[in-house]
Scaffold this active site. Structure first.
Site, PDB file in Angstrom:
ATOM      1  N   HIS A   1       0.823  -1.210   0.000  1.00 47.90           N
ATOM      2  CA  HIS A   1       0.000   0.000   0.000  1.00 47.90           C
ATOM      3  C   HIS A   1       0.855   1.257   0.000  1.00 47.90           C
ATOM      4  O   HIS A   1       1.874   1.339   0.688  1.00 47.90           O
ATOM      5  CB  HIS A   1      -0.935   0.023   1.207  1.00 47.90           C
ATOM      6  CG  HIS A   1      -2.046  -0.969   1.094  1.00 47.90           C
ATOM      7  ND1 HIS A   1      -1.957  -2.234   1.604  1.00 47.90           N
ATOM      8  CD2 HIS A   1      -3.257  -0.873   0.504  1.00 47.90           C
ATOM      9  CE1 HIS A   1      -3.070  -2.894   1.336  1.00 47.90           C
ATOM     10  NE2 HIS A   1      -3.883  -2.096   0.669  1.00 47.90           N
ATOM     11  N   TRP A   2       0.379   2.248  -0.758  1.00 44.71           N
ATOM     12  CA  TRP A   2       1.007   3.567  -0.735  1.00 44.71           C
ATOM     13  C   TRP A   2       0.210   4.450   0.214  1.00 44.71           C
ATOM     14  O   TRP A   2      -1.021   4.304   0.324  1.00 44.71           O
ATOM     15  CB  TRP A   2       1.005   4.171  -2.143  1.00 44.71           C
ATOM     16  CG  TRP A   2       1.882   5.379  -2.255  1.00 44.71           C
ATOM     17  CD1 TRP A   2       3.181   5.454  -1.866  1.00 44.71           C
ATOM     18  CD2 TRP A   2       1.531   6.659  -2.769  1.00 44.71           C
ATOM     19  NE1 TRP A   2       3.670   6.711  -2.127  1.00 44.71           N
ATOM     20  CE2 TRP A   2       2.674   7.465  -2.677  1.00 44.71           C
ATOM     21  CE3 TRP A   2       0.361   7.192  -3.310  1.00 44.71           C
ATOM     22  CZ2 TRP A   2       2.689   8.782  -3.095  1.00 44.71           C
ATOM     23  CZ3 TRP A   2       0.378   8.505  -3.721  1.00 44.71           C
ATOM     24  CH2 TRP A   2       1.525   9.294  -3.623  1.00 44.71           C
ATOM     25  N   HIS A   3       0.893   5.374   0.878  1.00 46.65           N
ATOM     26  CA  HIS A   3       0.244   6.207   1.888  1.00 46.65           C
ATOM     27  C   HIS A   3       0.402   7.675   1.528  1.00 46.65           C
ATOM     28  O   HIS A   3       1.497   8.219   1.619  1.00 46.65           O
ATOM     29  CB  HIS A   3       0.832   5.906   3.270  1.00 46.65           C
ATOM     30  CG  HIS A   3       0.670   4.470   3.653  1.00 46.65           C
ATOM     31  ND1 HIS A   3       1.678   3.550   3.500  1.00 46.65           N
ATOM     32  CD2 HIS A   3      -0.416   3.798   4.114  1.00 46.65           C
ATOM     33  CE1 HIS A   3       1.239   2.358   3.874  1.00 46.65           C
ATOM     34  NE2 HIS A   3      -0.032   2.482   4.249  1.00 46.65           N
ATOM     35  N   CYS A   4      -0.693   8.257   1.087  1.00 46.77           N
ATOM     36  CA  CYS A   4      -0.684   9.652   0.647  1.00 46.77           C
ATOM     37  C   CYS A   4      -1.217  10.520   1.783  1.00 46.77           C
ATOM     38  O   CYS A   4      -2.406  10.852   1.830  1.00 46.77           O
ATOM     39  CB  CYS A   4      -1.542   9.801  -0.610  1.00 46.77           C
ATOM     40  SG  CYS A   4      -1.427  11.443  -1.346  1.00 46.77           S
ATOM     41  N   ALA A   5      -0.307  10.867   2.718  1.00 44.71           N
ATOM     42  CA  ALA A   5      -0.723  11.549   3.946  1.00 44.71           C
ATOM     43  C   ALA A   5      -1.470  12.853   3.655  1.00 44.71           C
ATOM     44  O   ALA A   5      -2.583  13.083   4.155  1.00 44.71           O
ATOM     45  CB  ALA A   5       0.504  11.829   4.805  1.00 44.71           C
TER      46      ALA A   5
END
Ligand code: BDR
Ligand code: CA
Length: 312
Positions: free
Chosen positions: A235-239
């Site tokens: 998973h990528w985490h786009c804060a």
């Protein structure tokens, strides 16, 4: 449209900041009135240039105000290992044609708060500019209708040190000033970001959208996405994207209100966000902490951003 909510964004772009900015540009219910910049992910010279470049790519003309080049008190490490030395993946993009404003970000915040009643202020980086503005004008919170901060790790599971999140850890003194000054604000923390991961393969599919913003974003985020997949898995985490979604669409979010303090000392915990979950301190519950955001609406906002400004 005159009844759009005026939106001022304080930011340190930064790969995830960039997607958040595109989301704001594409929102038909808000009107971005300017960008204030600080050092954070990388140095100020880069964050300012990246903001100007992103505006150019997205086809929006906005004033860009350079602010603080350092934290208030102590030097801090940047996040170039995540975002690239230039903050935008070191792609060697052509320099933007427009220049930044001469006015300092903190002064611009104060001026724009007078000029735009009902202002929404979204902070996606270290809180140095806002802290400076508060020291110059302590009445500022009375003219900001809503403040949303991306920062913190509300149960102490940080991404910079064991217990601290990057934006707060970069300038804990500034965060302390901001958290004490605002009677109410929204907080989107790193642990909420971890609960809203996006599968890399799905993100890649979205980034194939045939538009100038999508092509640019695909290029500047490539190294960061590879780093993330290597370090954090599927998973990528786009804060900052999650934070912007919650800013633009608060009704699609669950919130919980608590008192939060910033640890400015601490042998192990400098920069930690200490949440009074059990209301033991009796302190004012100023922070509305994001618990969850509708995943369908998050995906809609992220994809809409790639289609370009004014996409609806
Ligand atoms: C935050 O830190 C920065 O690296 C990102 O841009 C985001 O604002 C996440 O902890
Ligand atoms: Ca950021």
């Amino acid at each position: 449209m005159t009844d759009r909510i005026p939106l001022l964004i304080d930011t340190d772009p930064g790969v995830d900041d960039a997607w958040a900015l595109l989301m704001a540009f594409a929102c038909e219910r808000h009107r971005v009135i300017g960008l204030t910049l600080s050092a954070g992910n990388v140095g100020l010279e880069h964050t300012v240039r990246n903001a100007l470049k992103l505006c150019e790519v997205a086809g929006v003309e906005l004033p860009v105000f350079p602010g603080s080049a350092t934290p208030l008190v102590f030097a801090a490490e940047d996040a170039a290992h995540v975002h690239g030395r230039d903050g935008f993946g070191d792609t060697g993009y052509l320099l933007p044609s427009r220049s930044a404003e001469a006015e300092h970000a903190a002064l611009a915040m104060i001026r724009l708060s007078h000029a735009h009643p009902g202002l929404l202020l979204v902070c996606l980086g270290p809180l140095t500019n806002l802290a400076l503005a508060l020291r110059l004008d302590p009445t500022l919170p009375s003219r900001i209708a809503r403040l949303l901060v991306m920062g913190g790790a509300v149960t102490g599971q940080g991404n910079t040190s064991v217990s601290a999140e990057f934006n707060i850890a970069f300038d804990p003194e500034a965060a302390h000033i901001v958290f004490e000054a605002f009677p109410a604000f929204d907080l989107v923390d790193w642990e909420a970001v971890l609960r809203h991961g996006l599968p890399h393969r799905e993100v890649e599919h979205w980034l194939a959208t045939p538009s100038a913003p999508a092509a640019f974003y695909r290029a500047i985020s490539r190294r960061s996405r590879e780093w993330s997949e290597d370090r954090r898995g599927e998973h990528w985490h786009c804060a900052d994207g999650l934070a912007m979604a919650a800013a633009l669409e608060p009704d699609s979010a669950d919130w919980a209100r608590h008192a939060v303090a910033i640890e400015t000392g601490g042998r192990w915990t400098r920069g930690a966000t200490v949440v009074d979950w059990a209301d033991r301190s009796g302190g004012p519950a100023r922070a509305r902490i994001l618990r969850g955001f509708d995943p369908v609406r998050l995906r809609h906002r992220l994809r809409q951003a790639l289609a370009g400004a004014g996409a609806g």
